[in-house]
Structure formats: C-alpha cells, structure tokens
Design a protein around this motif. Sequence first.
Motif, mmCIF file in Angstrom:
data_model
loop_
_atom_site.group_PDB
_atom_site.id
_atom_site.type_symbol
_atom_site.label_atom_id
_atom_site.label_comp_id
_atom_site.label_asym_id
_atom_site.label_seq_id
_atom_site.Cartn_x
_atom_site.Cartn_y
_atom_site.Cartn_z
ATOM 1 N N THR A 115 0.845 -1.206 0.000
ATOM 2 C CA THR A 115 0.000 0.000 0.000
ATOM 3 C C THR A 115 0.873 1.246 0.000
ATOM 4 N N GLN A 116 1.899 1.237 0.842
ATOM 5 C CA GLN A 116 2.822 2.374 0.859
ATOM 6 C C GLN A 116 3.479 2.518 -0.519
ATOM 7 N N GLY A 117 3.999 1.405 -1.050
ATOM 8 C CA GLY A 117 4.721 1.442 -2.325
ATOM 9 C C GLY A 117 3.844 1.943 -3.461
ATOM 10 N N THR A 119 1.537 4.136 -3.568
ATOM 11 C CA THR A 119 1.288 5.579 -3.632
ATOM 12 C C THR A 119 2.408 6.319 -4.369
ATOM 13 N N GLU A 120 3.607 5.760 -4.323
ATOM 14 C CA GLU A 120 4.783 6.495 -4.828
ATOM 15 C C GLU A 120 4.737 6.670 -6.347
ATOM 16 N N PRO A 121 4.657 5.573 -7.118
ATOM 17 C CA PRO A 121 4.544 5.765 -8.564
ATOM 18 C C PRO A 121 3.227 6.443 -8.938
ATOM 19 N N ILE A 189 -4.266 1.790 -5.402
ATOM 20 C CA ILE A 189 -5.025 1.193 -4.296
ATOM 21 C C ILE A 189 -5.859 2.229 -3.531
ATOM 22 N N LEU A 190 -5.255 3.356 -3.190
ATOM 23 C CA LEU A 190 -5.954 4.338 -2.347
ATOM 24 C C LEU A 190 -6.553 5.440 -3.220
ATOM 25 N N ASP A 191 -7.743 5.884 -2.808
ATOM 26 C CA ASP A 191 -8.530 6.755 -3.682
ATOM 27 C C ASP A 191 -7.840 8.058 -4.095
ATOM 28 N N ALA A 192 -7.213 8.745 -3.149
ATOM 29 C CA ALA A 192 -6.633 10.061 -3.476
ATOM 30 C C ALA A 192 -5.604 9.946 -4.604
ATOM 31 N N PHE A 193 -5.051 8.762 -4.787
ATOM 32 C CA PHE A 193 -4.005 8.578 -5.793
ATOM 33 C C PHE A 193 -4.570 8.246 -7.170
ATOM 34 N N ASN A 194 -5.891 8.301 -7.264
ATOM 35 C CA ASN A 194 -6.533 8.175 -8.580
ATOM 36 C C ASN A 194 -7.148 9.488 -9.032
ATOM 37 N N LEU A 294 -7.594 13.098 4.456
ATOM 38 C CA LEU A 294 -8.154 12.502 5.680
ATOM 39 C C LEU A 294 -8.564 11.057 5.406
ATOM 40 N N ASP A 295 -9.157 10.849 4.221
ATOM 41 C CA ASP A 295 -9.579 9.488 3.859
ATOM 42 C C ASP A 295 -8.405 8.508 3.867
ATOM 43 N N LEU A 296 -7.214 9.000 3.555
ATOM 44 C CA LEU A 296 -6.048 8.116 3.452
ATOM 45 C C LEU A 296 -5.654 7.498 4.786
ATOM 46 N N HIS A 297 -6.249 8.003 5.864
ATOM 47 C CA HIS A 297 -5.939 7.414 7.173
ATOM 48 C C HIS A 297 -6.849 6.228 7.504
ATOM 49 N N GLY A 298 -7.757 5.860 6.598
ATOM 50 C CA GLY A 298 -8.582 4.659 6.797
ATOM 51 C C GLY A 298 -9.803 4.911 7.660
ATOM 52 N N ASN A 299 -10.473 3.812 8.014
ATOM 53 C CA ASN A 299 -11.705 3.911 8.808
ATOM 54 C C ASN A 299 -11.422 4.339 10.241
ATOM 55 N N ASN A 304 -8.183 -3.799 11.486
ATOM 56 C CA ASN A 304 -6.842 -3.863 10.864
ATOM 57 C C ASN A 304 -5.865 -3.030 11.675
ATOM 58 N N ALA A 305 -6.276 -1.780 11.949
ATOM 59 C CA ALA A 305 -5.379 -0.866 12.653
ATOM 60 C C ALA A 305 -5.057 -1.417 14.041
ATOM 61 N N ALA A 306 -6.071 -1.992 14.700
ATOM 62 C CA ALA A 306 -5.856 -2.550 16.046
ATOM 63 C C ALA A 306 -4.832 -3.672 15.976
HETATM 64 N N1 BYC Z 1 -8.934 4.362 -0.334
HETATM 65 O O1 BYC Z 1 -9.585 -1.055 8.248
HETATM 66 P P1 BYC Z 1 -9.392 0.021 7.247
HETATM 67 C C1 BYC Z 1 2.385 8.657 0.753
HETATM 68 C C2 BYC Z 1 -9.817 0.165 2.529
HETATM 69 S S1 BYC Z 1 0.822 8.593 1.431
HETATM 70 C C3 BYC Z 1 -9.355 3.133 -0.716
HETATM 71 O O2 BYC Z 1 -9.572 1.392 7.674
HETATM 72 P P2 BYC Z 1 -6.628 0.090 7.297
HETATM 73 C C4 BYC Z 1 2.594 9.570 -0.384
HETATM 74 C C5 BYC Z 1 -8.765 -0.719 3.125
HETATM 75 O O3 BYC Z 1 -7.725 -1.001 2.169
HETATM 76 C C6 BYC Z 1 0.904 7.317 2.673
HETATM 77 N N2 BYC Z 1 -9.548 2.113 0.141
HETATM 78 O O4 BYC Z 1 -7.981 -0.141 6.585
HETATM 79 C C7 BYC Z 1 1.993 10.800 -0.422
HETATM 80 C C8 BYC Z 1 -9.554 -1.934 3.497
HETATM 81 O O5 BYC Z 1 -9.837 -2.709 2.331
HETATM 82 P P3 BYC Z 1 -10.196 -4.270 2.388
HETATM 83 C C9 BYC Z 1 0.708 5.914 2.132
HETATM 84 C C10 BYC Z 1 -9.306 2.338 1.448
HETATM 85 O O6 BYC Z 1 -5.808 -1.012 6.778
HETATM 86 C C11 BYC Z 1 2.175 11.614 -1.536
HETATM 87 C C12 BYC Z 1 -10.846 -1.356 3.961
HETATM 88 O O7 BYC Z 1 -10.937 -0.063 3.367
HETATM 89 N N3 BYC Z 1 1.006 4.945 3.134
HETATM 90 O O8 BYC Z 1 3.251 8.008 1.198
HETATM 91 O O9 BYC Z 1 -6.709 0.308 8.740
HETATM 92 C C13 BYC Z 1 2.972 11.225 -2.594
HETATM 93 C C14 BYC Z 1 -10.911 -1.326 5.479
HETATM 94 O O10 BYC Z 1 -10.256 -0.170 5.949
HETATM 95 C C15 BYC Z 1 -8.864 3.586 1.921
HETATM 96 C C16 BYC Z 1 0.095 4.188 3.744
HETATM 97 O O11 BYC Z 1 -1.076 4.274 3.468
HETATM 98 C C17 BYC Z 1 -8.688 4.631 0.961
HETATM 99 N N4 BYC Z 1 -8.288 5.866 1.323
HETATM 100 O O12 BYC Z 1 -6.225 1.561 6.807
HETATM 101 C C18 BYC Z 1 3.576 9.980 -2.541
HETATM 102 C C19 BYC Z 1 0.591 3.269 4.817
HETATM 103 N N5 BYC Z 1 -8.735 3.502 3.270
HETATM 104 O O13 BYC Z 1 -9.013 -4.985 2.933
HETATM 105 C C20 BYC Z 1 3.408 9.153 -1.445
HETATM 106 C C21 BYC Z 1 0.174 1.848 4.650
HETATM 107 C C22 BYC Z 1 -9.080 2.267 3.623
HETATM 108 O O14 BYC Z 1 -11.388 -4.382 3.274
HETATM 109 N N6 BYC Z 1 -1.259 1.671 4.676
HETATM 110 N N7 BYC Z 1 -9.398 1.554 2.541
HETATM 111 O O15 BYC Z 1 -10.448 -4.622 0.933
HETATM 112 C C23 BYC Z 1 -2.001 1.607 5.823
HETATM 113 O O16 BYC Z 1 -1.492 1.796 6.897
HETATM 114 C C24 BYC Z 1 -3.456 1.279 5.724
HETATM 115 O O17 BYC Z 1 -3.635 0.456 4.635
HETATM 116 C C25 BYC Z 1 -4.409 2.501 5.601
HETATM 117 C C26 BYC Z 1 -5.868 1.949 5.598
HETATM 118 C C27 BYC Z 1 -4.182 3.485 6.718
HETATM 119 C C28 BYC Z 1 -4.241 3.202 4.267
#
Ligand code: BYC
Length: 472
Positions: A115-117, A119-121, A189-194, A294-299, A304-306
Amino acid sequence: MISAERIPNNVGLSSNKRLQRALEHWQPKYIQWWKDMGPQGFQDYHQVYVRTAVSVDPSGWAHFEYVKLPEYRWGIFLADPVHDRRIGFGDFMGNPVWQEVPGEFRNQLRRLVVTQGDTEPASVEQQRWLGQRCPSLYDLRNLFQVNVEEGRHLWAMVYLLHSYFGRDGRDEAEELLERQSGNRDKPRILDAFNEPIENWLDFFMFTMFTDRDGKSQLLSLSESSLDPLSRTTRFMLTEEAHHMFVGETGIARILERTCQLMRQAGFSGDVRKLGGIDLETIQKFINLWFSLSLDLHGNEVSTNAASYFANGLKGRAYEEKWDDHKVTEAMYDLEGLADGKLERRHIPMRTAMNEVLRDWYVGDCQAGVTRWNKILERHGFSERLRLPDRKFNRGIGMFSAAHFDPEGHQLSDEDWNRRKHEWLPAPKDREFLLSIMAEPVYEPGKFANYIAPPQRGIKGQPINFEYVRTEA
Ligand code: BYC
C-alpha cells in the motif's frame, strides 16, 4: 545491466547476488515505466538540477547536479541501525526488533508495504503533465525533484519486497508498475491517488496535504518492529520534508501574489480579472485535498489498525511521546455517525488507531494553515483560510454515509448536490486555472503572474538560475 555501483546503496548490494539479480530484472521495467508514465516531454533533452541521495550521513546525505531524468541514480538507503533496538509498543513490547519477517505477520506486513509502495509511482503518474504548465523553472525543478524522490521511495519498498517477501514480493513489485493512477480497470489502491492533478494549485495542495499523509504514515511505519521497514521509512522522511516545503511555500507564494493583486484591485476587486487566484478558489482546493487526505488514514474504527498496533507492525507518530505503549485498557472518545445521527462513542483506543494518527495529522495541517494566514494578516486582510470539518466530503469511514458542510453541519443529499461547488472546485474553477496556466514559463528568473518568486533559490543558487536546461 546495472551493477551495485550504479545503484547507490548502503545495503551491501554487491555482496548479495540474489537480490542484485532480482533488482536487475526489475530495473529496466522501472525505467520503461518512468519513460511512459513519468514527466511528459522531459525525458530526452532536458537536464535538471536535482538532489540525489548518496548516503544517510545527516551532515551531507545528498549531492546536487544536473541530470537527465531517466538517468537519475535511484538508490537504496536505510537509516543507520539503532544498537539493541527493542519493540516499542504493542503485545511484543520490549522484545528485540525483527530482522526478518515473522511468518504469522507476513501477509499484514506485505499489505502495508504494498500500500505504501503503490502511492509512490501513483503520484508521479498523477503529476506527469504539469511540466507543460509550469509557473517557472524553479517550480519545474521542484516538481521533478519530488517526482524522482517518489521514484526512489518506490525503490525503497521494492527493495523490501524483493529482500523479505520471496516470490510473492517479486510479484507485488511487478504489479506496482502495472496499476495506474485513474485507470478504471487497474487503479491505484488508495482513492486520493486516482484523482487528477491537472494544475499547479492541485499540485501544491497535494504536496501540502497528501504528502503530509505520507509523513504521518511514514512516522507510524518508522516505529515498526520490522527493523528494515523502520530504517527505510526513517530515511524517506528526510526527503519527504522537502515535498511538504514545496507545497506549503507554493501556496504561500500564490497567497503573496493574490494579496498584491487584491491591493491593486482596491481591496475589493476581482483578483481573477488581474490573472491571479482568488481566496475562494484557494479555499476550495484546501477543502478538496484535505478531505481526500483525511480518507487516506482509513476507517475511524478499524480492526486492521488494532491488529497492526497489537502485533507491533505500525505504531503511532512519535510513539515515544506517549506514556502507555501497550494500550490494552485505554479508551478513545470518538465522534461517530450511526443511523444518520451524530453521537459520541467510547471505544478501545487500539481500534481507533487510524483516528489517533488522523488527530496528529490534522494538528500538523492546522499549523501550516496558520502560517498561511499570517500572510493575509501581514497584508492587512481580514479573510482567513481554514481547514474544513473532518466530516466534510469524506469517501472513507463512517462520515462517508452522509453529507456535511465545511462547518460540520449535516446536509440532505439535495442540499449537498445544490451547494457542493460553493465548497469544492467547480468545472469553471478548473477551466479558469488552466487558462492562466496555459503558457508555461521556461525563462530563468521569470514567474507566472499568479505566483510570487520564492525567497531564495535551491542550494544557494540564485532565483534566476537555469534549474532546468536543454542539452547544448
Ligand atoms: N482508499 O480497516 P481500514 C504517501 C480500505 S501517502 C481506498 O480502515 P486500514 C505519499 C482498506 O484497504 C501514505 N480504500 O484499513 C503521499 C480496506 O480494504 P479491504 C501511504 C481504502 O488497513 C504523496 C478497507 O478499506 N502509506 O506516502 O486500517 C505522494 C478497510 O479499511 C482507503 C500508507 O497508506 C482509501 N483511502 O487503513 C507519494 C501506509 N482507506 O481490505 C506518497 C500503509 C481504507 O477491506 N497503509 N481503505 O479490501 C495503511 O497503513 C493502511 O492500509 C491505511 C488503511 C491506513 C491506508
């Protein structure tokens, strides 16, 4: 062919032939992706004065030189190891950190890294047309600096996937180059990146707000028990700081110019008629990119977060500043929405970890907006910019089930549809922005009419330095 020497690194690449081969296999695909999906029109003949990371030494980790973008030396760097580092939070607190991925957390960790990776490309793809509309060579160079470093951050995640996740990791690394921002069949994967980033107001807001989500997520990943993930994200934060600088100062310079034009127009005149960007439009773009980020921080409530927290995979920003690192008893007071009604809920803090990080993020954004408002104050204007309520325009989390105005008042669907363009960019706002950005400014030292020059140049160079030049 690449060699360890051609990829700057501090991970001993030349002594790890298996990894070197895996990266050699991936690298040409990356370059092809960069040429197809990276900055359009700036691949072949232009040289850009960019910073390249060459080590992790805080006193001199980068050097500056002209490079052609596809020849940028994308390197792999991990921050120096911390001696005897221990897990700092969650159920395994106090144990030594992991140098390998524990089997039971493999899937969760892979998901986080992917998920992190992703966002970069994605961000490079979103920004690929901006060079054609740049307000100056200084800004053009900053855009490309951000782009090449997002490319390097992709390398950082691909290094982890190749090194620690075996076959699955290699497959994921391929897919990182296959999904595409905004592609209906294989989106990011994440909405803001579309979302499209078609003008420079979008770009500066993105680097202010969305890169700041990058900062909050990287801060929380840098707490991870998986030591290579912690070390690589710690170093990424060093580069990320410049990206937010680009966003914050970009908007500050637009505001500076808007204030000048507001004075010229006799305080009340229409800034747009003078080719500047009015405060209302700036506020709409804040509303858009803040709410998307704000959406990028998840629910708000997330098992998952827990479990990321319990398992020590992802901590809170600056975990050391908290007193309780186990968080088994602590509760969190959450504003929520149930059956269409706002309510306060008391929930276990572990399940509210996304919201805890979002709190930190909102505070960090607010500090930036306060700095912007100082510019309006200095020019003697009473208008102020503000962050919208966090319930406004949400696509993820419980508030996405209803509509709210920027003050947080609930609205009917009908009212929302009627009024949303008072608060969010309307097609005519976007048309206006494209009209004032239609002609790129490529002359050294010149700036588009809607933006003030920066206070200083890059790395001690003058403002009229030729930051991007065509090959002689
Ligand atoms: N869009 O339990 P939840 C950066 C999905 S930016 C679409 O809340 P979790 C950068 C979620 O995938 C930082 N879907 O999820 C900036 C899950 O789907 P499934 C990027 C979303 O895991 C600028 C379901 O909803 N890094 O570096 O707690 C330029 C349940 O959600 C979204 C990271 O994100 C969304 N916004 O939280 C370049 C760090 N949000 O499994 C680069 C890694 C949630 O039910 N990622 N969903 O199908 C994470 O830590 C977590 O995945 C998130 C989501 C915080 C993003």
